[in-house]
Design a protein around this motif. Structure first.
Motif, PDB file in Angstrom:
ATOM      1  N   UNK A 136       0.774  -1.237   0.000  1.00 58.10           N
ATOM      2  CA  UNK A 136       0.000   0.000   0.000  1.00 58.10           C
ATOM      3  C   UNK A 136       0.797   1.274   0.000  1.00 58.10           C
ATOM      4  N   UNK A 137       2.031   1.244  -0.507  1.00 58.41           N
ATOM      5  CA  UNK A 137       2.872   2.439  -0.538  1.00 58.41           C
ATOM      6  C   UNK A 137       3.253   2.842  -1.960  1.00 58.41           C
ATOM      7  N   UNK A 138       2.483   2.382  -2.929  1.00 56.22           N
ATOM      8  CA  UNK A 138       2.761   2.736  -4.309  1.00 56.22           C
ATOM      9  C   UNK A 138       3.923   1.948  -4.874  1.00 56.22           C
ATOM     10  N   UNK A 139       4.442   2.422  -5.996  1.00 60.06           N
ATOM     11  CA  UNK A 139       5.547   1.749  -6.648  1.00 60.06           C
ATOM     12  C   UNK A 139       5.762   2.302  -8.037  1.00 60.06           C
ATOM     13  N   UNK A 140       6.782   1.777  -8.716  1.00 57.75           N
ATOM     14  CA  UNK A 140       7.152   2.252 -10.041  1.00 57.75           C
ATOM     15  C   UNK A 140       7.493   1.086 -10.964  1.00 57.75           C
ATOM     16  N   UNK A 141       6.912   1.091 -12.159  1.00 54.36           N
ATOM     17  CA  UNK A 141       7.359   0.230 -13.243  1.00 54.36           C
ATOM     18  C   UNK A 141       7.862   1.144 -14.357  1.00 54.36           C
TER      19      UNK A 141
END
Length: 254
Positions: A136-141
């Motif tokens: 639940x802390x987002x992320x990046x692709x």
């Protein structure tokens, strides 16, 4: 204002390659711990791990076949056991092959580009997005695409087909996981200067440079800088983007 990736874990596939090495160094210099993926070049991966360690960051080397789902899942398990949940996934690896015309290109090369561009993207999403969502802390692709996907020049067909397929996966994925604060973007390099060119003295190409509005080739560091930006909180409201880093050589239209 600065690119601060302190406390983040970044995975770069194809990290032992020319562009991958600079991406790893740049992400580590911004504070990230880094997973250094390689396929066959263990020596360069080990040297890169030493560089990252000297920066005071954690680095993990993992060998995996990015065209095989089980191999990527095994990589995810190893990373989570030793470092934790990955925050940033950079899909940089791609199968290399000899370019020729559609009529002459072996069918296996089209399959190789599909596997290493499209299916790598799918397998990485399946492996790493659920952990980002659960935390639940987002992320990046971040996918490494190419200016070739817009140019469509002769002899590029297998590469363009693979990268255009990758583009479709990333745009749809951006819509599907955006609600979890996960951004999905692509960086599209032009013909980029790397250490290979510096070693051979082949940095210049007047015929190519004459077509580029900025009248030069870009550098591996400029590609890595864009990756680091997209990985950071400064790019928190950018998703679904295809961003050429090509000196204006290609210009996507609205």
């Amino acid at each position: 204002m600065k690119l601060d990736l302190t406390g983040k874990i970044a995975l770069v596939t194809g990290a032992s390659g020319d562009l991958g090495r600079v991406m790893v160094r740049t992400l580590a210099s911004c504070g990230a711990d880094v997973v250094i993926h390689y396929n066959s070049n263990a020596a360069k991966a080990e040297a890169l791990r030493a560089e990252v360690g000297a920066m005071g960051r954690r680095a993990l080397i993992v060998q995996a076949d990015i065209t095989d789902q089980a191999s990527i899942e095994a990589m995810k398990t190893a990373v989570e056991q030793q470092l934790g949940v990955v925050d940033i996934v950079v899909a940089n690896a791609v199968i290399q092959y000899a370019w020729t015309s559609v009529l002459e290109q072996p069918a296996a090369d089209y399959q190789g580009q599909f596997d290493s561009c499209v299916m790598q993207s799918v397998y990485l999403a399946k492996a790493f997005a659920p952990g980002m969502i659960a935390r639940g802390q987002g992320g990046r692709f971040i996918g490494i695409n190419t200016e070739c996907a817009i140019q469509n020049f002769a002899n590029q067909s297998a590469y363009v087909a693979g990268k255009r397929g990758m583009d479709g996966v990333y745009r749809v994925l951006a819509r599907e996981i955006g609600e979890h604060g996960i951004t999905v973007n692509q960086v599209a390099p032009g013909w980029t200067i790397s250490d290979r060119d510096r070693d051979k003295g082949t940095e210049r190409s007047e015929s190519y440079e004459s077509t580029v509005p900025l009248k030069r080739r870009g550098t591996d560091q400029e590609i890595a800088n864009t990756v680091a930006f997209l990985a950071s909180d400064l790019a928190s409201f950018i998703t679904g983007a295809y961003i050429p880093v090509a000196g204006g050589n290609v210009m996507p239209a609205i």
